[in-house]
Design a protein around this motif. Structure first.
Motif, short mmCIF file in Angstrom:
data_model
loop_
_atom_site.label_atom_id
_atom_site.label_comp_id
_atom_site.label_asym_id
_atom_site.label_seq_id
_atom_site.Cartn_x
_atom_site.Cartn_y
_atom_site.Cartn_z
N UNK A 83 0.83 -1.21 0.00
CA UNK A 83 0.00 0.00 0.00
C UNK A 83 0.87 1.26 0.00
N UNK A 84 1.88 1.29 0.86
CA UNK A 84 2.66 2.51 1.01
C UNK A 84 3.65 2.71 -0.13
N UNK A 85 4.25 1.63 -0.63
CA UNK A 85 5.25 1.78 -1.68
C UNK A 85 4.63 1.93 -3.07
N UNK A 86 3.41 1.44 -3.26
CA UNK A 86 2.76 1.52 -4.57
C UNK A 86 1.66 2.59 -4.61
N UNK A 87 1.59 3.44 -3.59
CA UNK A 87 0.57 4.49 -3.59
C UNK A 87 0.90 5.55 -4.65
N UNK A 88 -0.17 6.17 -5.15
CA UNK A 88 -0.05 7.25 -6.12
C UNK A 88 -0.53 8.55 -5.47
N UNK A 89 -0.19 9.64 -6.09
CA UNK A 89 -0.54 10.95 -5.52
C UNK A 89 -2.04 11.12 -5.35
N UNK A 90 -2.84 10.47 -6.20
CA UNK A 90 -4.30 10.60 -6.12
C UNK A 90 -4.94 9.63 -5.13
N UNK A 91 -4.11 8.87 -4.41
CA UNK A 91 -4.63 7.94 -3.43
C UNK A 91 -4.89 6.55 -3.96
N UNK A 92 -4.72 6.33 -5.25
CA UNK A 92 -4.89 4.98 -5.80
C UNK A 92 -3.67 4.13 -5.49
N UNK A 93 -3.83 2.81 -5.65
CA UNK A 93 -2.76 1.87 -5.36
C UNK A 93 -2.50 1.03 -6.61
N UNK A 94 -1.29 1.10 -7.13
CA UNK A 94 -0.91 0.24 -8.26
C UNK A 94 -0.69 -1.18 -7.73
N UNK A 95 -1.21 -2.17 -8.43
CA UNK A 95 -1.03 -3.56 -8.03
C UNK A 95 0.30 -4.06 -8.58
N UNK A 96 1.19 -4.61 -7.74
CA UNK A 96 2.44 -5.19 -8.27
C UNK A 96 2.14 -6.21 -9.37
N UNK A 97 2.89 -6.22 -10.45
CA UNK A 97 2.59 -7.11 -11.57
C UNK A 97 2.41 -8.57 -11.19
N UNK A 119 1.10 -9.82 -8.67
CA UNK A 119 -0.17 -10.06 -7.98
C UNK A 119 -1.38 -9.92 -8.91
N UNK A 120 -1.19 -9.36 -10.08
CA UNK A 120 -2.34 -9.08 -10.94
C UNK A 120 -3.10 -10.33 -11.38
N UNK A 121 -2.42 -11.46 -11.63
CA UNK A 121 -3.19 -12.67 -11.95
C UNK A 121 -4.11 -13.10 -10.81
N UNK A 122 -3.73 -12.79 -9.57
CA UNK A 122 -4.55 -13.14 -8.41
C UNK A 122 -5.66 -12.11 -8.17
N UNK A 123 -5.58 -10.99 -8.88
CA UNK A 123 -6.56 -9.91 -8.73
C UNK A 123 -7.44 -9.78 -9.97
N UNK A 124 -7.54 -10.85 -10.75
CA UNK A 124 -8.37 -10.82 -11.95
C UNK A 124 -7.87 -9.88 -13.00
N UNK A 125 -6.53 -9.63 -13.02
CA UNK A 125 -5.94 -8.73 -14.00
C UNK A 125 -5.98 -7.27 -13.62
N UNK A 126 -6.53 -6.95 -12.47
CA UNK A 126 -6.62 -5.55 -12.03
C UNK A 126 -5.23 -4.94 -11.90
N UNK A 127 -5.06 -3.75 -12.45
CA UNK A 127 -3.78 -3.09 -12.43
C UNK A 127 -3.65 -2.07 -11.31
N UNK A 128 -4.75 -1.59 -10.81
CA UNK A 128 -4.73 -0.61 -9.74
C UNK A 128 -6.06 -0.61 -8.99
N UNK A 129 -6.00 -0.18 -7.74
CA UNK A 129 -7.20 0.02 -6.95
C UNK A 129 -7.47 1.52 -6.91
N UNK A 130 -8.64 1.90 -7.39
CA UNK A 130 -8.96 3.33 -7.48
C UNK A 130 -10.27 3.60 -6.76
#
Length: 445
Positions: A417-431, A433-444
């Motif tokens: 959460x802290x290392x992949x956070x973006x300025x707008x508060x979204x979270x980029x998903x580490x590559x 982990x994306x297969x485990x997240x249904x291909x999701x690239x970020x949480x917005x």
């Protein structure tokens, strides 16, 4: 448990080693117990010799037709005397064993001196990106938010957990719950698929004997959660009376406990086990540290690694396990460093420990995410876990046990959460982990 033969042969070494851990060994108490043990053994040997002599004397008297009643009466009294001595010896050995159960493992000679985490020694660090002037990871380019502020809009809920049970518990919903699960599944897949560990599903409740064997009891009883008291709702089984039952504080306990009272064939070593479990700790000695957030919870998840090995292989296995934990962090792209713990900062059962500390931007510091330890034969002695060397006349020897986090799931969630956070508060998903997240690239939002 410490080797009683080492105590008898090289007590000075034991005293010096325990002093490095900040513990003063009571040599007067030990010498008193040893004197009692030796006195009982001498009396026992003298009585046994006397019994043999009387048996011979009685035979001679009877063969000559002489009165053997006095010798016979003395001989008949000896079994009760030997039984009393046996009980005395048992009491001495029980007192010594109970005392040894409270003493920690001896630090290996390669462990640095020191009393606290301030004396630990950094071995190496791994940064996936640029470093700042201080050698730590470069900043994010904006003021970082901590994991609580980041995760609450996405499903981290402390208030719901507080209403259910109290402080230091959490509830996760939606994308944060899924990210937590993705981390655990990824770690398990890595440890089983690439590092050769066998996945296990273990009990989350264990008896007191298992905890004594792995070293949590008696020292850390106040840090455990008791499930039920022996004789008050727990059911006796075929192995004996009911015992106190406890929630596990780590999967190390049931995984290492699998060799309790067993003799393993040498050809079956090493044994590599892993499990994803919840862990329960009362944190009785935490002193109010880390009250905010996920760093120090009463219930948290962990993927644990355990290796049970031949004594000749345990130091190699330690380096290997540190590498297995590092692989997880590197795959996640998280900055970390490896730290060798000093003698005064190691866990109770460890002879040598490396901590892996991950970088948390909001705290601007490194925080432990994995601890990997070689316990040598310390736990195996308590558990009576042994192996049979190859060879027709080989006698069983004690195993060596190692354990480590691969990794703590909640702390890994914090780090992502802290290392992949973006300025707008979204979270980029580490590559990874994306297969485990249904291909999701970020949480917005």
């Amino acid at each position: 448990m410490l080797d009683t033969n080492l105590l008898r042969k090289d007590l000075d070494r034991v005293v010096r080693a325990l002093a490095r851990r900040g513990l003063a060994f009571d040599t007067d108490r030990y010498h008193a117990l040893e004197a009692r043990r030796k006195a009982v053994q001498v009396q026992t040997e003298e009585l046994q010799a006397r019994r043999n002599a009387l048996a011979k004397q009685i035979g001679q008297l009877k063969s000559r037709g002489e009165d053997a009643s006095a010798a016979l009466a003395e001989s008949q009294a000896i079994p009760d005397q030997l039984k009393a001595l046996e009980q005395d010896l048992g009491a001495v050995q029980q007192e010594l064993s109970a005392w040894l159960m409270t003493l920690p493992n001896l630090p290996d000679d390669s462990v640095p001196d020191g009393a606290s985490e301030a004396d630990n020694v950094e071995v190496r660090r791994w940064l996936p990106g640029a470093a700042g002037a201080d050698g730590n990871p470069a900043g994010l380019g904006f003021e970082p938010r901590d994991h609580v502020a980041l995760a609450e809009p996405f499903g981290l809920d402390f208030e719901a957990a507080r209403s259910l049970v109290g402080a230091r518990f959490m509830m996760l919903r939606g994308p944060i719950a899924r990210l937590h699960r993705a981390l655990a599944q990824f770690m398990l897949d890595l440890q089983t698929g690439e590092h050769g560990y066998q996945e296990c599903y273990t009990p989350y409740i264990v008896n007191g004997s298992t905890l004594y064997g792995t070293g949590q009891l008696p020292k850390f009883k106040d840090d455990m959660f008791w499930v039920t008291k022996g004789g008050q709702g727990s059911t006796p089984d075929d192995d004996g009376p009911a015992e106190d039952l406890y929630l596990i504080s780590t999967a190390e306990i049931p995984l290492t406990g699998t060799v309790r009272d067993r003799i393993v064939e040498a050809r079956d070593l090493p044994i590599r086990l892993t499990a994803h479990t919840p862990c329960f700790r009362s944190e009785a000695g935490s002193g109010g540290r880390d009250l905010r957030g996920l760093i120090r919870q009463h219930q948290f998840d962990k993927v644990e690694m355990v290796q049970i090995v031949h004594p000749d292989q345990s130091w190699q296995a330690l380096d290997e396990m540190v590498g297995h934990a590092e692989h997880v962090l590197q795959a996640l792209g998280l900055p970390y460093r490896v730290v060798l713990l000093c003698a005064g900062d190691m866990g109770f059962g460890s002879a040598k420990t490396y901590d892996l500390e991950v970088w948390l931007p909001a705290q601007d510091t490194w925080r432990e995410i994995s601890s990997v330890s070689n316990c040598l034969d310390f736990q195996a002695r308590r558990l009576q876990g042994r192996f049979r060397p190859e060879g027709p006349k080989a006698r069983p020897e004690y195993l060596h046990t190692l354990n480590g986090s691969g990794l703590a799931v909640g702390r890994a969630l914090v780090a992502v959460l802290e290392n992949y956070q973006q300025a707008d508060g979204s979270i980029v998903i580490p590559p990874v982990l994306r297969p485990y997240m249904g291909g999701l690239e970020a949480i917005r939002a």
